[in-house]
Motif scaffolding. Structure first.
Motif, mmCIF file in Angstrom:
data_model
loop_
_atom_site.group_PDB
_atom_site.id
_atom_site.type_symbol
_atom_site.label_atom_id
_atom_site.label_comp_id
_atom_site.label_asym_id
_atom_site.label_seq_id
_atom_site.Cartn_x
_atom_site.Cartn_y
_atom_site.Cartn_z
ATOM 1 N N ASN A 3 0.747 -1.237 -0.013
ATOM 2 C CA ASN A 3 -0.011 0.016 0.227
ATOM 3 C C ASN A 3 0.802 1.117 0.017
ATOM 4 O O ASN A 3 0.529 2.265 -0.930
ATOM 5 C CB ASN A 3 -0.758 0.085 1.213
ATOM 6 C CG ASN A 3 -2.113 -0.872 1.120
ATOM 7 O OD1 ASN A 3 -2.468 -1.556 -0.175
ATOM 8 N ND2 ASN A 3 -2.644 -1.411 2.219
ATOM 9 N N HIS A 28 -9.797 4.906 -6.275
ATOM 10 C CA HIS A 28 -10.843 4.269 -6.296
ATOM 11 C C HIS A 28 -12.079 4.886 -7.037
ATOM 12 O O HIS A 28 -12.144 6.357 -6.803
ATOM 13 C CB HIS A 28 -11.497 3.819 -4.948
ATOM 14 C CG HIS A 28 -12.202 2.856 -4.999
ATOM 15 N ND1 HIS A 28 -13.653 2.734 -5.016
ATOM 16 C CD2 HIS A 28 -11.840 1.337 -4.772
ATOM 17 C CE1 HIS A 28 -14.301 1.486 -4.943
ATOM 18 N NE2 HIS A 28 -13.246 0.633 -4.848
ATOM 19 N N TYR A 31 -13.672 7.312 -4.798
ATOM 20 C CA TYR A 31 -12.884 8.086 -3.882
ATOM 21 C C TYR A 31 -13.634 9.007 -3.022
ATOM 22 O O TYR A 31 -14.466 9.996 -3.472
ATOM 23 C CB TYR A 31 -11.753 8.553 -4.859
ATOM 24 C CG TYR A 31 -10.876 9.643 -4.293
ATOM 25 C CD1 TYR A 31 -9.988 9.120 -3.327
ATOM 26 C CD2 TYR A 31 -10.791 10.941 -4.286
ATOM 27 C CE1 TYR A 31 -9.336 9.927 -2.529
ATOM 28 C CE2 TYR A 31 -10.006 11.783 -3.914
ATOM 29 C CZ TYR A 31 -8.945 11.332 -2.790
ATOM 30 O OH TYR A 31 -8.335 12.221 -2.334
ATOM 31 N N ASP A 68 -4.741 -1.152 5.803
ATOM 32 C CA ASP A 68 -5.370 -0.593 4.770
ATOM 33 C C ASP A 68 -4.964 1.019 4.838
ATOM 34 O O ASP A 68 -5.351 1.826 4.046
ATOM 35 C CB ASP A 68 -6.922 -0.875 4.516
ATOM 36 C CG ASP A 68 -7.583 -0.434 5.645
ATOM 37 O OD1 ASP A 68 -7.138 -0.085 6.550
ATOM 38 O OD2 ASP A 68 -8.692 -0.205 5.274
ATOM 39 N N GLU A 93 -8.418 0.482 -0.457
ATOM 40 C CA GLU A 93 -9.520 -0.675 -0.915
ATOM 41 C C GLU A 93 -9.327 -0.979 -2.139
ATOM 42 O O GLU A 93 -9.166 -0.198 -3.346
ATOM 43 C CB GLU A 93 -10.825 0.118 -0.613
ATOM 44 C CG GLU A 93 -11.905 -0.795 -0.802
ATOM 45 C CD GLU A 93 -13.338 -0.071 -0.731
ATOM 46 O OE1 GLU A 93 -13.993 -0.257 -1.448
ATOM 47 O OE2 GLU A 93 -13.457 0.790 0.413
ATOM 48 N N ASP A 94 -9.243 -2.377 -2.364
ATOM 49 C CA ASP A 94 -9.114 -2.908 -3.738
ATOM 50 C C ASP A 94 -7.890 -2.537 -4.391
ATOM 51 O O ASP A 94 -7.992 -2.415 -5.719
ATOM 52 C CB ASP A 94 -10.342 -2.874 -4.444
ATOM 53 C CG ASP A 94 -11.521 -3.497 -3.618
ATOM 54 O OD1 ASP A 94 -11.479 -4.471 -2.957
ATOM 55 O OD2 ASP A 94 -12.591 -2.936 -3.965
ATOM 56 N N GLY A 95 -6.724 -2.225 -3.824
ATOM 57 C CA GLY A 95 -5.792 -1.894 -4.611
ATOM 58 C C GLY A 95 -5.726 -0.417 -4.846
ATOM 59 O O GLY A 95 -4.924 -0.026 -5.755
ATOM 60 N N LYS A 96 -6.579 0.365 -4.645
ATOM 61 C CA LYS A 96 -6.577 1.743 -4.938
ATOM 62 C C LYS A 96 -6.847 2.785 -3.764
ATOM 63 O O LYS A 96 -7.370 2.262 -2.674
ATOM 64 C CB LYS A 96 -7.837 2.015 -6.011
ATOM 65 C CG LYS A 96 -7.521 1.091 -7.400
ATOM 66 C CD LYS A 96 -8.400 1.451 -8.338
ATOM 67 C CE LYS A 96 -8.075 1.044 -9.653
ATOM 68 N NZ LYS A 96 -8.942 1.503 -10.711
ATOM 69 N N ALA A 98 -8.921 4.966 -1.647
ATOM 70 C CA ALA A 98 -10.526 4.996 -1.702
ATOM 71 C C ALA A 98 -10.732 6.380 -0.740
ATOM 72 O O ALA A 98 -11.998 6.723 -0.935
ATOM 73 C CB ALA A 98 -10.994 3.904 -0.922
#
Length: 123
Positions: A3, A28, A31, A68, A93-96, A98
């Motif tokens: 992250n 995200h 965002y 995270d 979140e989910d690799g982005k 957020a």
């Protein structure tokens, strides 16, 4: 990619390389922005790029990653007329990215600091 690496790559590509396609890659789609002067979503990031100085520079010092959350303590030039110290808090979140919170303070030079210490970890 950790992250921490994600945040560093995202910030570098968007703010130093001026690559606005980084928004879709690293932020995200839902965002959320918590800085009261900016709007949430990708549009808020695009709007921000139009008002930053051409020589904008984000120089992170201390970086903390836990689960995270990534927290950076940075020196920023070109955000306004004077350098500012920023603590950015990113939720991944989910690799982005957020969510984002920040605390911004105008830099006080060492020569004017009551304790004689720099406000950053790299000066």
């Amino acid at each position: 990619m950790t992250n921490k690496e994600l945040v560093l790559k995202a910030m570098n590509e968007l703010f130093h390389e001026k690559d606005n396609t980084a928004i879709e890659r690293y932020w995200h789609e839902s965002y959320q922005q918590h800085n009261p002067s900016m709007i949430s979503g990708h549009e808020g990031l695009r709007n921000l790029l139009t008002v930053l100085d051409a020589d904008f520079k984000w120089q992170p010092g201390i970086i903390v990653e836990e689960n995270d959350i990534v927290i950076t303590h940075s020196l920023t030039n070109g955000w306004g007329p004077k350098p500012v110290i920023v603590v950015d808090i990113f939720r991944i979140e989910d690799g982005k990215i957020a969510e984002h919170w920040d605390v911004v303070q105008e830099e006080v030079p060492v020569s004017k600091s009551a304790n004689g210490n720099a406000m950053t970890s790299f000066l």
